[in-house]
Design a protein around this motif. Structure first.
Motif, PDB file in Angstrom:
ATOM      1  N   PHE A  69      38.854 -40.787 -32.709  1.00  0.00           N
ATOM      2  CA  PHE A  69      37.824 -41.527 -33.430  1.00  0.00           C
ATOM      3  C   PHE A  69      36.850 -40.532 -34.051  1.00  0.00           C
ATOM      4  CE2 PHE A  69      33.668 -44.003 -33.067  1.00  0.00           C
ATOM      5  CZ  PHE A  69      33.838 -44.635 -34.282  1.00  0.00           C
ATOM      6  N   ALA A  70      36.546 -40.711 -35.332  1.00  0.00           N
ATOM      7  CA  ALA A  70      35.691 -39.767 -36.051  1.00  0.00           C
ATOM      8  C   ALA A  70      34.212 -40.014 -35.834  1.00  0.00           C
ATOM      9  CB  ALA A  70      35.994 -39.819 -37.541  1.00  0.00           C
ATOM     10  N   GLY A  71      33.840 -41.178 -35.240  1.00  0.00           N
ATOM     11  CA  GLY A  71      32.430 -41.507 -35.167  1.00  0.00           C
ATOM     12  C   GLY A  71      31.836 -41.554 -36.565  1.00  0.00           C
ATOM     13  N   THR A  72      30.687 -40.929 -36.756  1.00  0.00           N
ATOM     14  CA  THR A  72      30.083 -40.843 -38.086  1.00  0.00           C
ATOM     15  C   THR A  72      30.170 -39.429 -38.660  1.00  0.00           C
ATOM     16  OG1 THR A  72      27.923 -40.478 -37.037  1.00  0.00           O
ATOM     17  CG2 THR A  72      28.459 -42.740 -37.695  1.00  0.00           C
ATOM     18  N   ALA A  73      30.934 -38.561 -38.001  1.00  0.00           N
ATOM     19  CA  ALA A  73      30.980 -37.154 -38.422  1.00  0.00           C
ATOM     20  C   ALA A  73      31.621 -36.975 -39.794  1.00  0.00           C
ATOM     21  CB  ALA A  73      31.733 -36.323 -37.384  1.00  0.00           C
ATOM     22  N   LEU A  74      32.551 -37.878 -40.159  1.00  0.00           N
ATOM     23  CA  LEU A  74      33.177 -37.773 -41.482  1.00  0.00           C
ATOM     24  C   LEU A  74      32.329 -38.420 -42.558  1.00  0.00           C
ATOM     25  CD1 LEU A  74      36.949 -38.518 -40.699  1.00  0.00           C
ATOM     26  CD2 LEU A  74      35.868 -36.307 -41.098  1.00  0.00           C
ATOM     27  N   ASN A  75      31.303 -39.167 -42.153  1.00  0.00           N
ATOM     28  CA  ASN A  75      30.431 -39.811 -43.122  1.00  0.00           C
ATOM     29  C   ASN A  75      29.273 -38.915 -43.541  1.00  0.00           C
ATOM     30  OD1 ASN A  75      31.448 -42.180 -41.106  1.00  0.00           O
ATOM     31  ND2 ASN A  75      31.443 -42.840 -43.237  1.00  0.00           N
ATOM     32  N   ALA A  76      29.127 -37.777 -42.866  1.00  0.00           N
ATOM     33  CA  ALA A  76      28.083 -36.832 -43.239  1.00  0.00           C
ATOM     34  C   ALA A  76      28.506 -36.041 -44.468  1.00  0.00           C
ATOM     35  CB  ALA A  76      27.817 -35.869 -42.078  1.00  0.00           C
TER      36      ALA A  76
ATOM     37  N   GLN B 287      37.068 -33.795 -49.562  1.00  0.00           N
ATOM     38  CA  GLN B 287      36.514 -32.881 -48.570  1.00  0.00           C
ATOM     39  C   GLN B 287      36.916 -33.301 -47.164  1.00  0.00           C
ATOM     40  OE1 GLN B 287      32.269 -32.821 -48.386  1.00  0.00           O
ATOM     41  NE2 GLN B 287      32.179 -31.124 -46.934  1.00  0.00           N
ATOM     42  N   ARG B 288      36.880 -34.619 -46.892  1.00  0.00           N
ATOM     43  CA  ARG B 288      37.302 -35.110 -45.572  1.00  0.00           C
ATOM     44  C   ARG B 288      38.760 -34.783 -45.323  1.00  0.00           C
ATOM     45  NH1 ARG B 288      34.846 -39.920 -47.385  1.00  0.00           N
ATOM     46  NH2 ARG B 288      36.854 -41.010 -47.328  1.00  0.00           N
ATOM     47  N   THR B 289      39.579 -35.043 -46.335  1.00  0.00           N
ATOM     48  CA  THR B 289      41.011 -34.803 -46.178  1.00  0.00           C
ATOM     49  C   THR B 289      41.300 -33.327 -45.931  1.00  0.00           C
ATOM     50  OG1 THR B 289      41.549 -36.696 -47.583  1.00  0.00           O
ATOM     51  CG2 THR B 289      43.259 -35.024 -47.304  1.00  0.00           C
ATOM     52  N   GLN B 290      40.631 -32.453 -46.694  1.00  0.00           N
ATOM     53  CA  GLN B 290      40.850 -31.015 -46.518  1.00  0.00           C
ATOM     54  C   GLN B 290      40.482 -30.577 -45.104  1.00  0.00           C
ATOM     55  OE1 GLN B 290      38.562 -28.536 -49.148  1.00  0.00           O
ATOM     56  NE2 GLN B 290      39.688 -26.690 -48.620  1.00  0.00           N
TER      57      GLN B 290
ATOM     58  N   ILE C 185      47.259 -35.931 -39.243  1.00  0.00           N
ATOM     59  CA  ILE C 185      48.316 -36.387 -40.147  1.00  0.00           C
ATOM     60  C   ILE C 185      47.860 -37.512 -41.058  1.00  0.00           C
ATOM     61  CG2 ILE C 185      50.167 -35.663 -38.601  1.00  0.00           C
ATOM     62  CD1 ILE C 185      50.491 -38.596 -37.780  1.00  0.00           C
ATOM     63  N   GLY C 186      46.647 -38.050 -40.819  1.00  0.00           N
ATOM     64  CA  GLY C 186      46.178 -39.116 -41.684  1.00  0.00           C
ATOM     65  C   GLY C 186      44.928 -39.766 -41.143  1.00  0.00           C
TER      66      GLY C 186
END
Length: 456
Positions: free
Chosen positions: A85-92, A132-135, A143-144
């Motif tokens: 689970f990414a939490g909110t870390a990918l939303n920053a 940027q998130r994907t990279q 994997i996704g």
């Protein structure tokens, strides 16, 4: 296009063309030029998401519970892996990489919450770009992503009792829209560097591994996270308030996603009518008047009326047809209501390449697209001066004599940032050496939105 709804619209246009006295031009006395297309759609029968957790498993199905925008080169695909689970870390913005310390993402799907969309569209303020998130996730071996859709999307689907859209891809058959190269590529000399294989295979660099993207409804997302609906609601509330949610490894849980596709062949019609010229010698020359009758497909229950883009031209063409019945021009006039303009000018290309009259006898194309907004005394001309200075002069001469509108060339340059020159149905004619012009009134904030409705 293609759709049953567009077929109904085409039928209406053909009936109106017949009613005002325009004649059918296609073989067998038909008003329809059927453009063949192969439709590939995600298959409900072949697609599923399987969650394994705590020694049990549950399956979720498309389009009720999940969807995906990922398309593999070979069509059908399947992938399996653990969950985090990414939490909110990918939303920053940028991604909060430190928040993932101690979490092994290798071979896993990363579950994330879809951020709320700001009013007026555009990206989420402060949210990391998808690239940027994907990279970042790729470098960490993920994997996704599996995105739990936002509360607004979920509420809209639930309120209308809708599922995810069945996304389709189209392969238009027997039509060529490819631009020829400006300069033919030189063939390498025998044994010269650069001959033989090209690309990744020749360089010895493996192509990048696939990165899968999946969207899920709230019920499915809660199951993936091992929480109930209320807890998931609190997570979204925290996200909307800018409160942090820490990433975590969802140990002991894994998913398998399988996606299959169905293919079918169908057609989508151009509507083609004509008015024979009055001059015995010139009636074998033709002017085409065109405008597309398709628009955007519905998306998750949202309807895009397309009143300006491009019902405005469809109605105008019928009005022009009525006017020409009163005093027939010397040359014959062909009216073409094109299909699939929004798919890449398909109907116009098809008409030019499968013309029911000798295409070399078409003297010019007058294309109408989005003609009912902005300044009523101004009109943009796009393409009129590209192949024939006489064509452009004749348009201006008729305007000066009868209408006296302002003729604006703001968008006629192919290098103009909006690239409007390439974006409507006059362009295929110009590509094939036929003078063409797009009569255009410009865009508005309603362009390609639910607000493009009739103004009473």
């Amino acid at each position: 296009a293609p759709s049953v709804e567009l077929d109904i619209a085409a039928k209406y246009i053909a009936l109106e063309a017949e009613r005002i006295g325009l004649k059918p031009l296609m073989p067998g006395g038909s008003y329809y030029q059927d453009v063949p297309v192969e439709v590939t759609s995600m298959s409900p029968a072949k697609s599923y998401l399987r969650l394994v957790a705590g020694g049990s498993e549950v399956k979720f199905y498309f389009p009720q519970a999940f969807t995906t925008s990922y398309r593999a080169a070979g069509g059908e695909w399947a992938a399996a892996g653990g969950l985090a689970f990414a939490g909110t870390a990918l939303n920053a913005a940028p991604v909060d990489e430190k928040a993932f310390e101690g979490i092994d993402l290798r071979g896993k799907f990363v579950v994330m919450l879809e951020a709320p969309r700001p009013a007026g569209g555009g990206g989420q303020p402060g949210m990391a770009a998808a690239a940027q998130r994907t990279q970042f996730l790729r470098t960490r071996g993920a994997i996704g992503t599996i995105t739990i859709i936002g509360t607004e999307r979920e509420a809209n689907l639930a309120k209308a009792n809708l599922w995810f859209d069945v996304a389709e891809r189209y392969r238009w058959l027997d039509v060529d829209t490819a631009n020829p190269p400006a300069v033919p590529a030189a063939k390498p000399a025998a044994g010269a560097a650069g001959g033989g294989q090209r690309g990744a295979a020749a360089s010895g660099i493996a192509p990048p591994a696939p990165f899968y993207t999946v969207d899920v409804r709230h019920e499915t997302g809660a199951k993936l996270l091992g929480v109930d609906g209320d807890e998931l609601g609190r997570m979204f509330a925290a996200l909307e308030k800018g409160q942090p949610l820490r990433p975590m490894d969802l140990t002991g849980q894994s998913v398998e996603v399988a996606v299959g596709f169905d293919k079918r062949r169908t057609t989508s019609p151009n509507v083609v009518a004509w008015l024979p010229g009055s001059d015995p010698k010139l009636k074998d020359e033709y002017i085409t008047i065109s405008g597309h009758h398709d628009h955007l497909s519905p998306r998750e229950g949202r309807i895009y009326p397309g009143a300006d883009d491009n019902m405005s031209a469809c109605v105008a063409m019928l009005a022009i047809g009525k006017a020409l019945m009163v005093e027939r021009p010397k040359r014959s006039v062909i009216f073409v209501w094109n299909t699939a303009e929004e798919r890449g000018l398909i109907g116009s290309y098809y008409f030019v390449q499968h013309c029911p009259v000798p295409v070399e006898r078409i003297s010019a194309n007058l294309n109408l697209d989005m003609i009912t907004r902005n300044d009523p005394n101004s009109l943009y001309l796009i393409g009129s001066n590209k192949l024939s200075s006489e064509f452009d002069k004749s348009i201006n001469a008729m305007n000066d004599r009868y209408i006296r509108m302002k003729m604006d060339y703001k968008y006629e340059d192919p290098g103009e940032p909006n690239r409007f020159f390439f974006r409507s149905d006059q362009y295929p004619y110009i590509r094939y050496g036929i003078p063409g012009v797009w009569f255009f009134c410009g865009t508005t904030p309603d362009y390609h939105t639910e607000r493009d409705v009739e103004e009473l």
